[in-house]
Motif scaffolding. Structure first.
Motif, PDB file in Angstrom:
ATOM      1  N   ASP A 167     -58.533  20.899  86.844  1.00  0.00           N
ATOM      2  CA  ASP A 167     -59.569  21.273  87.814  1.00  0.00           C
ATOM      3  C   ASP A 167     -59.098  20.994  89.239  1.00  0.00           C
ATOM      4  O   ASP A 167     -59.348  21.779  90.161  1.00  0.00           O
ATOM      5  CB  ASP A 167     -60.853  20.507  87.517  1.00  0.00           C
ATOM      6  CG  ASP A 167     -61.964  20.845  88.501  1.00  0.00           C
ATOM      7  OD1 ASP A 167     -62.510  21.961  88.397  1.00  0.00           O
ATOM      8  OD2 ASP A 167     -62.253  20.008  89.382  1.00  0.00           O
ATOM      9  N   GLU A 168     -58.396  19.862  89.435  1.00  0.00           N
ATOM     10  CA  GLU A 168     -57.879  19.522  90.761  1.00  0.00           C
ATOM     11  C   GLU A 168     -56.882  20.567  91.255  1.00  0.00           C
ATOM     12  O   GLU A 168     -56.770  20.811  92.460  1.00  0.00           O
ATOM     13  CB  GLU A 168     -57.214  18.145  90.722  1.00  0.00           C
ATOM     14  CG  GLU A 168     -58.192  16.978  90.647  1.00  0.00           C
ATOM     15  CD  GLU A 168     -57.471  15.642  90.717  1.00  0.00           C
ATOM     16  OE1 GLU A 168     -56.305  15.584  90.270  1.00  0.00           O
ATOM     17  OE2 GLU A 168     -58.069  14.669  91.211  1.00  0.00           O
ATOM     18  N   ARG A 169     -56.144  21.169  90.327  1.00  0.00           N
ATOM     19  CA  ARG A 169     -55.166  22.192  90.721  1.00  0.00           C
ATOM     20  C   ARG A 169     -55.825  23.558  90.900  1.00  0.00           C
ATOM     21  O   ARG A 169     -55.437  24.323  91.776  1.00  0.00           O
ATOM     22  CB  ARG A 169     -54.063  22.297  89.666  1.00  0.00           C
ATOM     23  CG  ARG A 169     -53.183  21.066  89.576  1.00  0.00           C
ATOM     24  CD  ARG A 169     -51.933  21.351  88.782  1.00  0.00           C
ATOM     25  NE  ARG A 169     -51.073  20.181  88.684  1.00  0.00           N
ATOM     26  CZ  ARG A 169     -49.840  20.206  88.215  1.00  0.00           C
ATOM     27  NH1 ARG A 169     -49.332  21.347  87.789  1.00  0.00           N
ATOM     28  NH2 ARG A 169     -49.115  19.113  88.148  1.00  0.00           N
TER      29      ARG A 169
ATOM     30  N   THR B 238     -59.041  24.334  91.682  1.00  0.00           N
ATOM     31  CA  THR B 238     -60.000  24.459  92.780  1.00  0.00           C
ATOM     32  C   THR B 238     -59.364  24.921  94.088  1.00  0.00           C
ATOM     33  O   THR B 238     -59.847  25.874  94.714  1.00  0.00           O
ATOM     34  CB  THR B 238     -60.751  23.135  92.991  1.00  0.00           C
ATOM     35  OG1 THR B 238     -61.483  22.819  91.791  1.00  0.00           O
ATOM     36  CG2 THR B 238     -61.727  23.245  94.159  1.00  0.00           C
TER      37      THR B 238
ATOM     38  N   HIS C 263     -59.531  17.220  84.080  1.00  0.00           N
ATOM     39  CA  HIS C 263     -59.733  16.819  85.477  1.00  0.00           C
ATOM     40  C   HIS C 263     -58.527  17.208  86.331  1.00  0.00           C
ATOM     41  O   HIS C 263     -58.683  17.717  87.443  1.00  0.00           O
ATOM     42  CB  HIS C 263     -59.971  15.306  85.544  1.00  0.00           C
ATOM     43  CG  HIS C 263     -60.121  14.798  86.950  1.00  0.00           C
ATOM     44  ND1 HIS C 263     -61.193  15.094  87.748  1.00  0.00           N
ATOM     45  CD2 HIS C 263     -59.283  14.009  87.708  1.00  0.00           C
ATOM     46  CE1 HIS C 263     -61.047  14.520  88.925  1.00  0.00           C
ATOM     47  NE2 HIS C 263     -59.899  13.864  88.929  1.00  0.00           N
ATOM     48  N   ARG C 264     -57.322  16.981  85.787  1.00  0.00           N
ATOM     49  CA  ARG C 264     -56.116  17.341  86.538  1.00  0.00           C
ATOM     50  C   ARG C 264     -56.008  18.850  86.726  1.00  0.00           C
ATOM     51  O   ARG C 264     -55.612  19.335  87.793  1.00  0.00           O
ATOM     52  CB  ARG C 264     -54.866  16.816  85.819  1.00  0.00           C
ATOM     53  CG  ARG C 264     -54.761  15.303  85.785  1.00  0.00           C
ATOM     54  CD  ARG C 264     -53.325  14.855  85.567  1.00  0.00           C
ATOM     55  NE  ARG C 264     -52.765  15.420  84.350  1.00  0.00           N
ATOM     56  CZ  ARG C 264     -52.856  14.867  83.153  1.00  0.00           C
ATOM     57  NH1 ARG C 264     -53.530  13.724  83.006  1.00  0.00           N
ATOM     58  NH2 ARG C 264     -52.302  15.425  82.105  1.00  0.00           N
TER      59      ARG C 264
END
Length: 217
Positions: A170-172, A174, A167-168
């Motif tokens: 993916d946050e970076r 995107t 998740h972390r």
């Protein structure tokens, strides 16, 4: 850390260099002088530049020869070159300049607004490319770490830990993908190969993050 881009000014006449510096000083970037083609090539050996402003007519190695040498080097072949020419210069100069790898021409005397606007585009693209490369490298390292952790038989992360790390990442990833799309709409032909390679790496990272394949080396 100094985030200013370097702009190489190449002209054998002092008054022209002074004029260029006066016009471009408001961009607040690092302006580097070169009084000849040979001096410009030496400067390119040690530093990275966002754009080169290159005078066509110079004693010894002229602008066309200098541009051809710049384009022969792997390190600098994608570096954008803006040729500086006299207002009444030979019409054949444009053809020779583009053949040598120029991205644009500006006639003397310079229109300050036009010169600043054109140079600022390449400075912005240079900064965006640098930022994207750094972010992609960081994400690649983290994706490899995630893969290696999952591969260790005795230190396999739990499902919650694995999901949290993905998740972390993916946050970076995107916002980097979104920024790359914006840059891609303005990227000049000179940077297209570099941009395509970056997109390839980002695509590989996305697939690795989604569990489709290993991240690119």
């Amino acid at each position: 850390m100094d985030d200013k881009a370097k702009i190489l000014l190449v002209d054998d006449r002092e008054e022209n260099l002074i004029a260029l510096e006066a016009i471009l000083s408001s961009l607040d970037q690092e302006l580097v002088r070169a009084r000849s083609g040979e001096e410009a090539l030496k400067a390119l050996l040690t530093d990275e530049y966002a754009v080169i402003l290159l005078d066509v007519i110079m004693p010894g190695m002229d602008g066309f020869e200098t541009a051809r040498d710049i384009k022969r080097r792997k390190k600098t072949r994608d570096l954008p070159i803006i040729f500086l020419t006299a207002l009444n210069s030979d019409p054949d100069y444009a053809f020779r300049g583009y053949a040598a790898g120029a991205v644009d021409f500006i006639s003397k005397p310079f229109d300050p607004w036009v010169l600043r606007a054109k140079v600022s585009v390449f400075v912005e693209l240079h900064a965006k490319n640098k930022q994207l490369r750094e972010q992609a490298a960081l994400l690649r390292e983290q994706a490899v770490l995630l893969r290696d952790q999952a591969a260790l038989p005795n230190v396999r992360p739990g499902e919650d830990t694995d999901r949290d790390l993905r998740h972390r990442l993916d946050e970076r990833l995107t916002p980097v993908e979104e920024q790359a799309k914006v840059v891609g709409k303005r990227i000049p032909r000179a940077h297209r190969d570099e941009y395509d390679e970056l997109i390839h790496r980002l695509t590989g990272l996305r697939r690795a993050l989604d569990g489709e394949e290993r991240p690119p080396a």
